[in-house]
Write a protein that holds these residues in place. Structure first.
Motif, PDB file in Angstrom:
ATOM      1  N   ASP A   1      54.591  93.705  57.295  1.00 18.95           N
ATOM      2  CA  ASP A   1      54.351  92.262  57.388  1.00 18.95           C
ATOM      3  C   ASP A   1      52.895  92.013  57.797  1.00 18.95           C
ATOM      4  N   ILE A   2      52.436  92.743  58.817  1.00 18.43           N
ATOM      5  CA  ILE A   2      51.055  92.567  59.298  1.00 18.43           C
ATOM      6  C   ILE A   2      50.071  92.997  58.218  1.00 18.43           C
ATOM      7  N   GLN A   3      50.410  94.076  57.529  1.00 16.16           N
ATOM      8  CA  GLN A   3      49.516  94.571  56.484  1.00 16.16           C
ATOM      9  C   GLN A   3      49.371  93.609  55.321  1.00 16.16           C
TER      10      GLN A   3
ATOM     11  N   LYS B   1      61.602  94.623  51.388  1.00 17.29           N
ATOM     12  CA  LYS B   1      62.502  93.961  52.314  1.00 17.29           C
ATOM     13  C   LYS B   1      62.109  92.500  52.445  1.00 17.29           C
ATOM     14  N   ASP B   2      63.074  91.644  52.500  1.00 18.55           N
ATOM     15  CA  ASP B   2      62.771  90.223  52.618  1.00 18.55           C
ATOM     16  C   ASP B   2      62.488  89.896  54.081  1.00 18.55           C
ATOM     17  N   LYS B   3      61.253  89.514  54.368  1.00 20.77           N
ATOM     18  CA  LYS B   3      60.874  89.282  55.765  1.00 20.77           C
ATOM     19  C   LYS B   3      61.398  87.958  56.316  1.00 20.77           C
ATOM     20  N   ARG B   4      61.607  87.001  55.409  1.00 20.85           N
ATOM     21  CA  ARG B   4      61.986  85.692  55.898  1.00 20.85           C
ATOM     22  C   ARG B   4      63.347  85.313  55.349  1.00 20.85           C
TER      23      ARG B   4
ATOM     24  N   ASN C   1      53.742  75.333  63.173  1.00 23.42           N
ATOM     25  CA  ASN C   1      53.291  76.532  62.458  1.00 23.42           C
ATOM     26  C   ASN C   1      54.438  77.501  62.254  1.00 23.42           C
ATOM     27  N   GLN C   2      55.664  76.974  62.167  1.00 23.57           N
ATOM     28  CA  GLN C   2      56.827  77.839  62.265  1.00 23.57           C
ATOM     29  C   GLN C   2      56.896  78.918  61.192  1.00 23.57           C
ATOM     30  N   GLU C   3      56.259  78.703  60.038  1.00 20.73           N
ATOM     31  CA  GLU C   3      56.351  79.737  59.001  1.00 20.73           C
ATOM     32  C   GLU C   3      55.490  80.954  59.357  1.00 20.73           C
ATOM     33  N   LYS C   4      54.591  80.822  60.345  1.00 21.31           N
ATOM     34  CA  LYS C   4      53.760  81.950  60.762  1.00 21.31           C
ATOM     35  C   LYS C   4      54.418  82.762  61.884  1.00 21.31           C
ATOM     36  N   ILE C   5      55.466  82.201  62.472  1.00 22.63           N
ATOM     37  CA  ILE C   5      56.025  82.803  63.681  1.00 22.63           C
ATOM     38  C   ILE C   5      56.910  84.006  63.352  1.00 22.63           C
ATOM     39  N   ARG C   6      56.718  85.085  64.120  1.00 19.48           N
ATOM     40  CA  ARG C   6      57.602  86.240  64.082  1.00 19.48           C
ATOM     41  C   ARG C   6      58.035  86.518  65.513  1.00 19.48           C
TER      42      ARG C   6
ATOM     43  N   GLN D   1      60.342  98.464  62.842  1.00 23.10           N
ATOM     44  CA  GLN D   1      58.918  98.639  63.086  1.00 23.10           C
ATOM     45  C   GLN D   1      58.154  98.757  61.769  1.00 23.10           C
ATOM     46  N   GLU D   2      58.699  99.512  60.847  1.00 21.67           N
ATOM     47  CA  GLU D   2      58.054  99.626  59.534  1.00 21.67           C
ATOM     48  C   GLU D   2      57.931  98.269  58.874  1.00 21.67           C
ATOM     49  N   ASP D   3      59.004  97.473  58.961  1.00 23.19           N
ATOM     50  CA  ASP D   3      58.955  96.139  58.376  1.00 23.19           C
ATOM     51  C   ASP D   3      57.870  95.284  59.019  1.00 23.19           C
TER      52      ASP D   3
END
Ligand SMILES: Nc1ncnc2c1ncn2[C@@H]1O[C@H](COP(=O)(O)OP(=O)(O)OP(=O)(O)O)[C@@H](O)[C@H]1O
Ligand SMILES: Nc1ncnc2c1ncn2[C@@H]1O[C@H](COP(=O)(O)OP(=O)(O)OP(=O)(O)O)[C@@H](O)[C@H]1O
Ligand SMILES: [Mg+2]
Ligand SMILES: [Mg+2]
Lengths: 409, 409
Positions: free
Chosen positions: B280-282, B404-407, B209-214, B274-276
């Motif tokens: 991401d969660i939102q 921002k690019d998260k990944r 599930n690596q694409e879900k991992i943060r 933290q904003e990022d």
């Protein structure tokens, strides 16, 4: 600026290590080399050492993709240009440059460097003229170079540029330098992180020297702090998989030139990292001297064992008949011969050479021609091991307490 | 504080996704489920969906060694305590806590959660009572929980503590949640970085599930900047080798509670990170809705193909003699039957189930009992695919441009 420049302190240290190395050189020449030569150690194990092997200073090798700032880094360290320096955004450095201490500025062609018996580069002749024409010495009277020799390299190419043939075996040359260097600095550009296929191959090639490797994440002020975190993380993620060791390689993050920082936010981090890197480099003369002392001890112990082996083989040979079959038998029986010598002289297994290789080498020799055991030569080496090496070890300055741990364990 | 709290905006978004999910639920019940039931889709491919499957919100799973700050992180996100919360330096959380929205504070025992058909936890019964007694629901009227469900977990142990037996298959439970979560947060303590053997095994288990991992590198203010760089580097170096994917997992560096920063130097970095993370969660409700739409499309296409297959098998059976041998022949010949259906109805290979598994399953069935092709049911699903799903897709709000690019790609 750097503690490097406390000239008086540095000069004393330099003299001390020079004395240690000179001591080793003299002791080898008078006490070990005679034993080695008597029993042809150089034909069996490793070449006899010459002046160049002793006089060579600890070597720092710089590797990285083109334009990551290797040559600029060297210039920054030396605080001046060097003969033959070229800096630019396109692939610039097209040769291996050995930066060494000399009384005045001078360039030395690669061919001349490689035949000089007083230098450490003779084995480079194996790579041929295509390489030697891309090898150059650059001498200058820099205080830094009294302690270390720097090796600048052609930038590793990426993408399309990788198809350019250099005309010599670049990876093999890098491997040669990496095996002999005391420190290998891999430079990366935080602004343009790239690990091309060629660079990955190079890292694979040198990873057996992983404890010598230091990463420099350069131009770290050219990106925002968040971007820097992403780049640094990606670098470690990728490198961990290529180097594939549990021990983490130390990374120094900063901007290794004298221009103003573009993003000023991490100034203090970069300054602290730079101090750590320069302290790391400054510790090389000492670790190099310690390593060479240890290597000399190992070499002396092997030379003794080698003499015992040859003497034993000679003494077992018949005078007249059955020489060939006896020789064959002795070769097959070599492990037992090792064993009996270990018992007789109370020697550890670690002093003995690899069995198979010696068995192959011995095929070419007439055992009856091996010299008898020369007790005088053996005693000389024993004195060297018991007294001289201890005396030389005591010449080493006490290791300064390291305030920062350079390596993650 | 967080853009999360722009209540009006968030509330509208929540209502929109709710409408999308309700639309999917209604469409499934009226148009797809009848086809699935006619051809016993649930016995062959995956269970029929019920209300709980639709009403379940995107799930965020928190995993990490004990005391890394998981429960504190949740409290920080919700901005209040939740029923059953326990925080402390020793291993504290001893159960899996599902934090969900409810009209008033309430704890729900794991057994009750796992039998509730309106929830998504029924399959957890497979792990037995030893697990269910370590599973708890915590309901509270938090705005955050209108969009997501949080799963707090017992801290992963290290060293000696690893020998404690939990009494149920911890890794299998983690794996179950990880396969169903929309995001998996792995928490690390920058002040005390540790990846125990148990934690490594857990990461191995969930890495598909690596694409879900943060990654969250927490308590980052409890160390100096240089120390933070060493810890972050070591973390990425090690994780890259365990997860072993070319894609770098995104790391958020900071201090996820409301206390003052110990080292203030990197305040701005931590705030930006933290904003990022919160952005991401939102984004989860949206990506979750998109994923469920896509899954519904795949499910519908497979249900159609399944009906065609069963119909074809039935039509090939003789009326009287040779039923068993014909059945055997059809099963062996299944790949060709797939092929002919693909041609006849112009269907892509991707719509078809794995051959071997279906061959095994078909052994148990009497093909003469399979229903004839019900064109009305098929048409219903075609309308669903052509019209209803498109209509529902258009209900989705336009994706906000990601700043921002998260990944790292
Ligand atoms: N710390 C730095 N920050 C920003 N730019 C830099 C820095 N160091 C060097 N540069 C610039 O990067 C470019 C490349 O520098 P340099 O020639 O030293 O790289 P190199 O690694 O030696 O490249 P090559 O392998 O091609 O010789 C130059 O334009 C130089 O001015
Ligand atoms: N950002 C932070 N900085 C410093 N300390 C923190 C931070 N967050 C939590 N702590 C402290 O760390 C300790 C552990 O917190 P917490 O119980 O939330 O961890 P946990 O990961 O849930 O542990 P467990 O797995 O045992 O439940 C507590 O003493 C808490 O106050
Ligand atoms: Mg250069
Ligand atoms: Mg907890």
């Amino acid at each position: 600026m750097f503690s490097w420049l406390r000239k008086d302190k540095r000069h004393d240290e330099v003299k001390t290590y020079q004395t240690v190395i000179d001591g080793l050189k003299e002791m080898y020449k008078t006490k070990l080399l005679p034993l080695e030569k008597e029993y042809k150690y150089g034909e069996f194990h490793s070449p006899y050492l010459n002046a160049g092997d002793f006089d060579a200073k600890p070597m720092v090798l710089l590797i990285g993709q083109y334009s990551t700032g290797k040559t600029t880094f060297i210039r920054y360290l030396l605080e001046r240009d060097f003969p033959g320096i070229r800096i630019g955004p396109e692939p610039t450095t097209d040769r291996f440059m050995a930066l060494m201490h000399g009384p005045h500025d001078q360039s030395i062609p690669g061919n001349a460097l490689a035949v000089d018996p007083n230098r450490q580069f003779r084995a480079l002749q194996q790579f041929g003229n295509a390489f030697l024409s891309r090898f150059e010495g650059s001498c200058l009277p820099s205080g830094v170079l009294e302690s270390i020799t720097l090796i600048d390299t052609p930038g590793i190419l990426s993408g399309e540029k990788q198809r350019v043939h250099r005309g010599y075996d670049f990876e093999a040359v890098i491997e040669w330098f990496a095996d002999r260097a005391d420190m290998i600095i891999l430079l990366f550009d935080a602004h343009k992180l790239d690990i091309s296929d060629e660079f990955q191959r190079v890292i694979h090639t040198i990873k057996r020297n992983q404890e010598k490797i230091r990463i420099v994440l350069n131009k770290a002020d050219m990106v925002t702090t968040q971007q820097l975190m992403r780049v640094y993380g990606a670098l470690m993620w990728s490198l961990g998989k290529v180097v594939n060791s549990p021990e983490v390689v130390r990374v120094y993050i900063g901007s290794f030139w004298d221009k103003q920082l573009q993003f000023d936010e991490n100034r203090r981090l970069f300054e602290a990292e730079q101090e750590d890197l320069f302290a790391d480099i400054q510790s090389l003369p000492r670790s190099n001297a310690v390593r060479r002392l240890n290597e000399m001890i190992k070499r002396a112990r092997l030379a003794k064992v080698h003499a015992y082996i040859l003497d034993q083989l000679r003494s077992q040979m018949p005078s007249l008949f059955g020489k060939q079959s006896k020789k064959d038998e002795l070769i097959t029986n070599l492990p037992n011969i090792f064993h009996s010598i270990q018992k007789r002289y109370q020697l550890p297994v670690g002093d003995f050479p690899p069995v198979k290789r010696l068995q192959q080498q011995l095929e070419e020799y007439d055992f009856t021609k091996f010299p008898k055991l020369n007790v005088g030569l053996i005693d000389s080496v024993d004195v060297m091991l018991a007294k001289d090496l201890t005396r030389i070890m005591q010449m080493l300055p006490k290791e300064e307490a390291l305030t920062k741990d350079k390596r993650i364990r």
